[in-house]
Motif scaffolding. Structure first.
Motif, PDB file in Angstrom:
ATOM      1  N   ASP A 153      25.864  52.298  13.584  1.00  0.00           N
ATOM      2  CA  ASP A 153      24.734  51.442  14.161  1.00  0.00           C
ATOM      3  C   ASP A 153      23.445  51.464  13.536  1.00  0.00           C
ATOM      4  O   ASP A 153      22.773  52.177  13.752  1.00  0.00           O
ATOM      5  N   GLU A 154      23.199  50.246  12.916  1.00  0.00           N
ATOM      6  CA  GLU A 154      21.819  49.825  12.054  1.00  0.00           C
ATOM      7  C   GLU A 154      21.378  51.190  11.454  1.00  0.00           C
ATOM      8  O   GLU A 154      20.531  51.913  11.541  1.00  0.00           O
ATOM      9  N   PRO A 155      22.462  51.714  10.620  1.00  0.00           N
ATOM     10  CA  PRO A 155      21.935  52.881   9.695  1.00  0.00           C
ATOM     11  C   PRO A 155      20.666  52.805   8.879  1.00  0.00           C
ATOM     12  O   PRO A 155      20.139  53.768   8.502  1.00  0.00           O
ATOM     13  N   GLY A 182      26.454  43.057  36.291  1.00  0.00           N
ATOM     14  CA  GLY A 182      25.609  42.546  35.375  1.00  0.00           C
ATOM     15  C   GLY A 182      26.245  41.390  34.635  1.00  0.00           C
ATOM     16  O   GLY A 182      27.208  40.809  34.713  1.00  0.00           O
ATOM     17  N   ARG A 183      25.390  41.034  33.687  1.00  0.00           N
ATOM     18  CA  ARG A 183      25.773  39.998  32.623  1.00  0.00           C
ATOM     19  C   ARG A 183      26.896  40.270  31.794  1.00  0.00           C
ATOM     20  O   ARG A 183      26.925  41.264  31.324  1.00  0.00           O
ATOM     21  N   GLU A 184      27.618  39.335  31.523  1.00  0.00           N
ATOM     22  CA  GLU A 184      28.763  39.669  30.629  1.00  0.00           C
ATOM     23  C   GLU A 184      28.050  40.036  29.065  1.00  0.00           C
ATOM     24  O   GLU A 184      27.454  39.256  28.614  1.00  0.00           O
ATOM     25  N   TYR A 219      27.946  45.241  31.661  1.00  0.00           N
ATOM     26  CA  TYR A 219      27.396  46.483  32.100  1.00  0.00           C
ATOM     27  C   TYR A 219      27.012  46.187  33.745  1.00  0.00           C
ATOM     28  O   TYR A 219      26.621  45.119  33.949  1.00  0.00           O
ATOM     29  N   GLN A 220      27.234  47.422  34.394  1.00  0.00           N
ATOM     30  CA  GLN A 220      26.606  47.546  35.488  1.00  0.00           C
ATOM     31  C   GLN A 220      25.350  47.266  36.017  1.00  0.00           C
ATOM     32  O   GLN A 220      24.580  47.868  35.241  1.00  0.00           O
ATOM     33  N   GLY A 221      24.890  46.433  36.789  1.00  0.00           N
ATOM     34  CA  GLY A 221      23.488  45.970  36.946  1.00  0.00           C
ATOM     35  C   GLY A 221      22.849  47.193  37.822  1.00  0.00           C
ATOM     36  O   GLY A 221      23.727  48.010  37.991  1.00  0.00           O
ATOM     37  N   SER A 280      24.138  45.560  11.225  1.00  0.00           N
ATOM     38  CA  SER A 280      22.886  45.660  10.606  1.00  0.00           C
ATOM     39  C   SER A 280      22.162  44.349  10.637  1.00  0.00           C
ATOM     40  O   SER A 280      22.726  43.327  11.164  1.00  0.00           O
ATOM     41  N   HIS A 281      20.812  44.479  10.597  1.00  0.00           N
ATOM     42  CA  HIS A 281      20.057  43.372  10.566  1.00  0.00           C
ATOM     43  C   HIS A 281      19.509  42.872   9.312  1.00  0.00           C
ATOM     44  O   HIS A 281      19.033  41.708   9.137  1.00  0.00           O
ATOM     45  N   ASP A 282      19.725  43.674   8.308  1.00  0.00           N
ATOM     46  CA  ASP A 282      19.338  43.358   7.028  1.00  0.00           C
ATOM     47  C   ASP A 282      20.191  42.712   5.991  1.00  0.00           C
ATOM     48  O   ASP A 282      21.190  43.295   5.916  1.00  0.00           O
ATOM     49  N   SER A 338      19.605  39.888  18.064  1.00  0.00           N
ATOM     50  CA  SER A 338      19.471  41.107  19.035  1.00  0.00           C
ATOM     51  C   SER A 338      20.011  40.854  20.470  1.00  0.00           C
ATOM     52  O   SER A 338      19.969  39.813  20.747  1.00  0.00           O
ATOM     53  N   GLY A 339      20.559  41.823  20.995  1.00  0.00           N
ATOM     54  CA  GLY A 339      21.159  41.646  22.388  1.00  0.00           C
ATOM     55  C   GLY A 339      22.418  40.922  22.239  1.00  0.00           C
ATOM     56  O   GLY A 339      23.068  40.542  23.421  1.00  0.00           O
ATOM     57  N   GLY A 340      23.021  40.604  21.141  1.00  0.00           N
ATOM     58  CA  GLY A 340      24.071  39.984  20.970  1.00  0.00           C
ATOM     59  C   GLY A 340      25.330  40.680  21.336  1.00  0.00           C
ATOM     60  O   GLY A 340      26.782  40.041  21.411  1.00  0.00           O
ATOM     61  N   GLY A 341      25.251  42.031  21.133  1.00  0.00           N
ATOM     62  CA  GLY A 341      26.391  42.778  21.766  1.00  0.00           C
ATOM     63  C   GLY A 341      27.110  43.798  20.649  1.00  0.00           C
ATOM     64  O   GLY A 341      28.326  44.320  20.800  1.00  0.00           O
ATOM     65  N   LYS A 342      26.377  43.854  19.587  1.00  0.00           N
ATOM     66  CA  LYS A 342      26.788  44.562  18.253  1.00  0.00           C
ATOM     67  C   LYS A 342      27.092  46.047  18.812  1.00  0.00           C
ATOM     68  O   LYS A 342      28.042  46.792  18.365  1.00  0.00           O
ATOM     69  N   SER A 343      25.761  46.723  19.281  1.00  0.00           N
ATOM     70  CA  SER A 343      25.912  48.218  19.562  1.00  0.00           C
ATOM     71  C   SER A 343      27.031  48.441  20.610  1.00  0.00           C
ATOM     72  O   SER A 343      27.738  49.294  20.627  1.00  0.00           O
ATOM     73  N   THR A 344      27.139  47.510  21.561  1.00  0.00           N
ATOM     74  CA  THR A 344      28.293  47.466  22.696  1.00  0.00           C
ATOM     75  C   THR A 344      29.440  47.205  22.045  1.00  0.00           C
ATOM     76  O   THR A 344      30.342  48.129  22.615  1.00  0.00           O
ATOM     77  N   LEU A 345      29.789  46.595  21.034  1.00  0.00           N
ATOM     78  CA  LEU A 345      31.056  46.622  20.583  1.00  0.00           C
ATOM     79  C   LEU A 345      31.353  47.803  19.687  1.00  0.00           C
ATOM     80  O   LEU A 345      32.555  48.348  20.103  1.00  0.00           O
TER      81      LEU A 345
HETATM   82  N1  LIG Z   1      23.439  50.526  29.352  1.00  0.00           N
HETATM   83  C1  LIG Z   1      23.217  49.383  29.622  1.00  0.00           C
HETATM   84  N2  LIG Z   1      22.945  48.976  30.899  1.00  0.00           N
HETATM   85  C2  LIG Z   1      22.798  47.416  30.940  1.00  0.00           C
HETATM   86  N3  LIG Z   1      22.713  46.485  30.004  1.00  0.00           N
HETATM   87  C3  LIG Z   1      22.868  46.839  28.898  1.00  0.00           C
HETATM   88  C4  LIG Z   1      23.059  48.314  28.354  1.00  0.00           C
HETATM   89  N4  LIG Z   1      23.033  48.409  27.024  1.00  0.00           N
HETATM   90  C5  LIG Z   1      22.782  47.239  26.611  1.00  0.00           C
HETATM   91  N5  LIG Z   1      22.830  46.354  27.631  1.00  0.00           N
HETATM   92  C6  LIG Z   1      22.526  44.602  27.645  1.00  0.00           C
HETATM   93  O1  LIG Z   1      23.629  44.276  26.950  1.00  0.00           O
HETATM   94  C7  LIG Z   1      23.124  43.248  25.912  1.00  0.00           C
HETATM   95  C8  LIG Z   1      23.815  43.702  24.375  1.00  0.00           C
HETATM   96  O2  LIG Z   1      23.193  44.871  24.158  1.00  0.00           O
HETATM   97  P1  LIG Z   1      23.401  45.534  22.667  1.00  0.00           P
HETATM   98  O3  LIG Z   1      22.771  46.577  22.797  1.00  0.00           O
HETATM   99  O4  LIG Z   1      25.015  45.475  22.308  1.00  0.00           O
HETATM  100  O5  LIG Z   1      22.892  44.349  21.634  1.00  0.00           O
HETATM  101  P2  LIG Z   1      22.832  44.513  19.996  1.00  0.00           P
HETATM  102  O6  LIG Z   1      23.425  43.209  19.603  1.00  0.00           O
HETATM  103  O7  LIG Z   1      23.249  45.665  19.499  1.00  0.00           O
HETATM  104  O8  LIG Z   1      21.173  44.229  19.898  1.00  0.00           O
HETATM  105  P3  LIG Z   1      20.130  45.082  18.761  1.00  0.00           P
HETATM  106  O9  LIG Z   1      20.253  44.198  17.701  1.00  0.00           O
HETATM  107  O10 LIG Z   1      18.941  44.804  19.686  1.00  0.00           O
HETATM  108  O11 LIG Z   1      20.634  46.335  18.856  1.00  0.00           O
HETATM  109  C9  LIG Z   1      21.691  43.136  26.031  1.00  0.00           C
HETATM  110  O12 LIG Z   1      21.169  42.065  26.426  1.00  0.00           O
HETATM  111  C10 LIG Z   1      21.445  44.376  26.503  1.00  0.00           C
HETATM  112  O13 LIG Z   1      20.383  44.327  27.401  1.00  0.00           O
END
Ligand SMILES: Nc1ncnc2c1ncn2[C@@H]1O[C@H](COP(=O)(O)OP(=O)(O)OP(=O)(O)O)[C@@H](O)[C@H]1O
Ligand SMILES: [Mg+2]
Lengths: 247, 241
Positions: A166-168, A23-25, A15-17, A199-201, A46-53
Motif C-alpha cells: 500500500d503506497e510503498p 456507511g457509504r459503499e 464500512y460500518q458508520g 500508488s499515487h505516483d 484518494s478515497g477511491g477504495g484502493k487500500s480497502t481493496l
Molecule cells: N475504517 C474505516 N471506517 C469507515 N470508513 C472508512 C474506513 N477506512 C476507509 N474508509 C472510507 O472508505 C473510503 C475508501 O477508503 P480507502 O482508504 O480504501 O481509499 P484509498 O483509495 O486507499 O484512498 P487514499 O489514496 O487516500 O489512500 C474512504 O471514503 C474512506 O473514508
C-alpha cells in the motif's frame, strides 16, 4: 499458461458508520482476476477504495456481496492466519517495533521465529537491497525508505505467494522510490512473486508497468495493460487523474 | 458481637463542616467547584437517606436472601456503570462484564467475610453489605478503567496491531500489548502519582473534575512542574516507532 491466483467476483463492501449505522459503499461490484506472477498497479483518486481493496485480499475485511477466490476457492474457506502468510500486506506507513532490524525481522509467532536462520535474515535483507550490516541497526532510526524495505523484508520471510504493497513509495524521494520499485520488480521476475502495488505516483506506476486497475468511487473504471492505458486514456476520469498528476 | 455506636444527629450534621471547608477553599481560590459541590452534597444526602431505609428493612429481616439480593443489585449497578463508561459499544460486553464482576467480587467477598473476618451468621448484613460495597465499587472502577484504556490504546495503535496481524499473529497475541496496558491501568493503586493521572486524562479516562476548571487552576493541578517541561510518564507518542 499462468494460473489465476486471485479473483474478485462482484465484490461490494461498506464500512460500518458510527454507532452501527450503515456507511457509504466503498467498493461496488469490483471484479478482476490476477494471474500468478503478474504485476498489478492499483491507481485512482484518494478515497477511491484502493487500500480497502488490499485489505479485502488478505482478509482484514470481508465483502458484503460477491466473493474473493484464492486458487479458485472462496477466501473465507481458508484459515485467515494462513491467508495472511500466503498473501502478505505492508501498510502505507511502516511500523517498526522497538529494537534492531534483526528483532523486527524475528517479530512473528514463536514456531515460525524458531524456523528462521541467520542466513534467512540476510537473504531477506538482500532481497530488498539492504546489506547485512543493517541487522544490528536500531529500526526506529532508519530512514523512511529503509523502514519500508525492512517492512517488506519482514513479510518476505513468510515466503508469500502474493505481495500487497500500500503506497510503498509515498514517503520516498523519486530516486529512492525508483530503487524500491526496481527491487520489487526483481523479486517478481526472479522469484515469480505476484505483486499488487497501490500508488499515487505515475512514475512509479510506469516503472512497475504490468497491468493497471483504475479504481474511482469504489468501481473499476479501467483494467488493462499499464502503458497503453496511460498513453491513450479513454475514460474521462483517467484523463482528469493524469492531468491532475502532471507536475 | 461488640456493641455498635449510635451517632447523634448533630454529629452527623457536623460532617457538613468538612464540605464547608472545601466550599470556602473553592470560593477563595476561584476553583469554580461550588455548584458541583452543592449538587454532590445534596445527592449524597438523599442517597444515604434512601439507602438507610432500605438497609434498615434488610437488617430487620435477619435472613440471607435480602442480603444476597442487595449484593446482586450492587453488582448489576456496577456492571451498568462500568459498561456505560466505554466509548464504544461492543456486542455482548454487558454479559461479559456481569460475569467478570460477579465472579471477581463474589469470590473476594466470600474470602474476606469467611476467611479473613469470619462473619457469623455468614450473611450478617452489618458486615457483608459495607464490605460488598467496597469490593464491588473497586471492581467496577477496575473494570471501567481497563475497558477505557483498552479502547483508547486500540484507537491509538491500529497500525501496530494490523502489522502484527499481517505478520501472522492470531488476534489475542496481536492485542497482548494493549491488554497489558489495560490491566496495568486497572491495577494502579489509588494513591497514584499525578503523572499517571495526567496519562489517564489524556485518554479521557480520569474524571477528576465534574466541570472544566479555569485554565490556570487546571494547569496547576495537571502540571505542577513548569508547563514547558513535558509531563513525565509513559506517553503513547513514542510507541510503535
Ligand atoms: N475504517 C474505516 N471506517 C469507515 N470508513 C472508512 C474506513 N477506512 C476507509 N474508509 C472510507 O472508505 C473510503 C475508501 O477508503 P480507502 O482508504 O480504501 O481509499 P484509498 O483509495 O486507499 O484512498 P487514499 O489514496 O487516500 O489512500 C474512504 O471514503 C474512506 O473514508
Ligand atoms: Mg489508501
Amino acid at each position: 499458461m499462468p494460473v489465476v491466483i486471485l479473483e474478485c467476483r462482484g465484490v461490494s463492501l461498506h464500512y460500518q458508520g458510527g454507532d452501527g449505522a450503515a456507511g457509504r459503499e466503498v467498493l461496488r461490484g469490483v471484479s478482476f482476476t490476477l494471474k500468478a506472477g503478474e504485476r498489478l498497479n492499483v491507481v485512482g483518486p484518494s478515497g477511491g477504495g484502493k487500500s480497502t481493496l488490499l485489505r479485502l485480499l488478505n482478509r482484514f475485511e470481508d465483502p458484503d456481496q460477491g466473493k474473493v477466490l484464492f486458487h479458485g476457492k472462496d477466501l473465507r474457506t481458508y484459515d485467515p492466519l494462513e491467508i495472511r502468510r500466503r498473501i502478505a500486506l505492508t501498510l502505507q506507513t511502516p511500523v517498526m517495533f522497538d529494537g534492531t532490524v534483526r528483532d523486527n525481522l524475528l517479530r512473528r509467532p514463536r514456531e515460525r521465529r524458531a524456523a528462521l536462520t541467520e542466513a534467512d535474515l540476510r537473504g531477506a535483507l538482500e532481497d530488498v537491497a539492504l546489506d547485512a550490516t543493517f541487522l544490528d541497526r536500531v529500526a526506529g532510526e532508519l530512514s523512511g525508505g529503509e523502514k519500508q524495505r525492512v517492512a517488506i523484508a519482514r513479510v518476505l520471510l513468510m515466503r508469500p505467494e502474493v505481495l500487497l504493497l500500500d503506497e510503498p513509495t509515498s514517503a520516498l524521494d523519486p530516486v529512492a522510490a525508483g530503487h524500491l520499485i526496481e527491487t520489487v520488480t526483481t523479486l517478481n521476475q526472479e522469484k515469480g512473486l505476484t505483486l499488487v502495488v497501490v500508488s499515487h505516483d505515475l512514475n512509479v506506476v510506469r516503472r512497475l508497468s504490468g497491468r493497471l486497475l483504475f479504481l474511482a468511487g469504489g468501481e473499476v473504471i479501467v483494467d488493462a495493460e499499464t502503458c497503453a492505458s496511460l498513453e491513450h486514456p479513454t475514460h474521462p476520469a483517467v484523463r482528469d487523474f493524469l492531468a491532475g498528476s502532471l507536475p | 458481637m461488640t456493641e455498635v455506636l449510635d451517632i447523634a444527629p448533630w454529629r452527623l450534621a457536623a460532617a457538613l463542616l468538612l464540605i464547608a471547608v472545601v466550599f470556602v477553599l473553592s470560593f477563595r481560590e476561584r476553583l469554580g467547584l461550588e455548584r458541583s459541590l452543592l449538587m454532590a452534597t445534596v445527592r449524597t444526602f438523599l442517597q444515604l437517606f434512601l439507602v438507610g431505609y432500605v438497609l434498615r428493612a434488610i437488617f430487620a429481616l435477619e435472613h440471607w436472601a435480602p442480603v444476597l439480593g442487595a449484593v446482586a443489585v450492587m453488582v448489576l449497578v456496577a456492571t451498568h456503570t462500568a459498561v456505560s463508561r466505554l466509548k464504544r459499544r461492543v456486542a455482548g460486553i454487558t454479559a461479559f462484564a456481569a460475569i467478570a464482576l460477579t465472579a471477581g467480587s463474589g469470590l473476594t467477598l466470600v474470602f474476606v467475610t469467611e476467611v479473613v473476618i469470619g462473619v457469623r451468621p455468614w450473611f450478617d448484613p452489618q458486615y457483608v453489605i459495607p464490605i460488598a460495597g467496597m469490593i464491588v465499587g473497586n471492581a467496577m472502577n477496575g473494570a471501567a478503567l481497563a475497558g477505557e484504556r483498552f479502547q483508547a490504546e486500540l484507537k491509538n495503535r491500529v497500525p501496530e496491531v494490523e502489522t502484527l496481524l499481517a505478520l501472522g499473529f492470531p488476534a489475542p497475541e496481536a492485542l497482548a500489548g494493549l491488554r497489558q496496558e489495560a490491566i496495568r491501568a486497572a491495577l494502579i493503586p489509588r494513591g497514584r502519582p499525578v503523572s499517571d493521572r495526567c496519562d489517564a486524562d489524556a485518554h479521557g479516562g480520569g474524571r477528576v473534575h465534574e466541570r472544566p476548571l479555569p485554565r490556570a487552576a487546571r494547569a496547576a493541578v495537571l502540571h505542577p512542574r513548569p508547563p514547558t517541561a513535558p509531563p513525565p510518564g509513559r506517553g503513547l507518542s513514542g510507541r510503535g516507532r
